[in-house]
Motif scaffolding. Sequence first.
Motif, short mmCIF file in Angstrom:
data_model
loop_
_atom_site.label_atom_id
_atom_site.label_comp_id
_atom_site.label_asym_id
_atom_site.label_seq_id
_atom_site.Cartn_x
_atom_site.Cartn_y
_atom_site.Cartn_z
N ILE A 1 -27.56 -4.30 50.94
CA ILE A 1 -26.52 -4.68 49.99
C ILE A 1 -27.12 -4.79 48.60
CG2 ILE A 1 -24.94 -6.53 49.30
CD1 ILE A 1 -24.39 -7.08 52.18
N ARG B 1 -33.58 0.85 47.94
CA ARG B 1 -32.94 1.36 49.16
C ARG B 1 -33.95 2.09 50.04
NH1 ARG B 1 -26.95 3.78 49.79
NH2 ARG B 1 -27.04 4.18 52.01
N ARG C 1 -27.81 -4.57 57.16
CA ARG C 1 -27.34 -3.70 56.08
C ARG C 1 -28.18 -3.84 54.82
NH1 ARG C 1 -22.00 -5.77 54.67
NH2 ARG C 1 -21.88 -3.93 53.35
N LYS D 1 -17.76 -2.59 49.42
CA LYS D 1 -18.54 -1.37 49.25
C LYS D 1 -18.22 -0.68 47.94
CE LYS D 1 -19.63 3.02 51.47
NZ LYS D 1 -19.44 3.88 52.65
N GLU E 1 -23.83 -11.50 54.72
CA GLU E 1 -23.57 -10.10 55.03
C GLU E 1 -24.89 -9.33 55.19
OE1 GLU E 1 -20.74 -8.96 55.70
OE2 GLU E 1 -19.31 -10.37 54.82
N GLY F 1 -30.91 -7.79 57.32
CA GLY F 1 -31.02 -6.60 56.49
C GLY F 1 -31.73 -6.92 55.19
#
Length: 409
Positions: A169, A156, A167, A103, A206, A210
């Motif tokens: 990313i 975003r 998520r 992050k 990850e 998303g």
Amino acid sequence: RQTIADARDFSSGILRRIQERPIISNDALADEAFRNRKSVILNKIRSLIAAPLMIDKQPIGAVYLDSRITTGLFTQEHLDLLIGVTPLISSLIEKSRLMRELKWRSPYQFDPGELYLETDSKLMAEIYGMVEKVAASKITVFLQGETGVGKGVVARLIHEKSRRRGRFISVNCAALPETLFESELFGYKKGAFTDARRDKPGLIEEAHLGTIFLDEVTAISTAAQAKLLQVLEEGRFRRLGDTEVRECDIRLICATNMDIEEEIDSGKFRKDLFYRINTFEIKIPPLRERPEDIIPLAEFFLKKHAQNEGKKIKGFTQEAIDILLAYPWPGNIRELMNIIQRAVILARGEWITPSEFVTDLSTQTISRDRLISVLRDSKTVAEAARRLKIPRRRIYRLIKRYNIDKDNI
């Protein structure tokens, strides 16, 4: 306080003792290994059981349980259970640590979602209308625009308005060395290269369910482009050094400030990949093409940074507003945000004035010819300053900078 200090000492002692094996004691007060420890005596610890938490064969902590009432509370069955559980706990701790690193590592920093999204400009209203329409789809989105226009914010926003549960990313492709990009994006198998001491999932994994945002996508290598194309076409990929094919469900958003057609013509970017990522294109205009957004954005950043700095600042003087509106903002929103942040730090009063702008914005907006023309048409320097809407002292700075003889123009 004495008990807490002793307990802390005892915990570190336990950790040292269980680096290689778990510990079980039916009665710590009678056990030679622990009976002389102050914390055991003070807390009257009877039964205890503990096992190490290990990452890469190194202890990072321990799971510790005790009873201060009953002896012989823990059995071999309990110890076997603890031995089975601690690797799972260690794995969760490692993933949590890696997530924190991910992050805050600069190439993957998330764009601040609180950035200004309301707009007074027709251009941006059209863009946010496009965002509303495309968000519900899984279609790949391609964002184009100059550096600092807010491509990450738009990416975003698309994710947040979508129905995807995973998520978001963000990856700055240009910030990653070519040798690391493939392993970071797709992950690697233990032993794939010298430092690959364990299996590591990549950012593609990850982002499962998303969205992954690849900023400066033209910076990735041709080898990584081929693997990315496979992900888009088949939803499958392999980790570096692995033979296992893995599946993923991601929404891809790409962005660049480069002329991507030139990159294609030069052979640096695959044409077939471009066709896949350019399914839905959104061009974000530079700040100079939407001047009606400058002051609302400046006021947003002023409020945000004044709050962070604990300062009470009412706003900008009219002179400061005129300068902000006249400046062309080659660095776009990012430059505006940085200018306002520095101005807030330097501010001593309730209003931001031109003197708080570290960069002399006014000197960058008035050309030599423009200044000479205004000086010729003005009777005094004060009149020229009024016409240009800048302080007289800035006129003198410009005269000196441009080496102008104001008495012979």
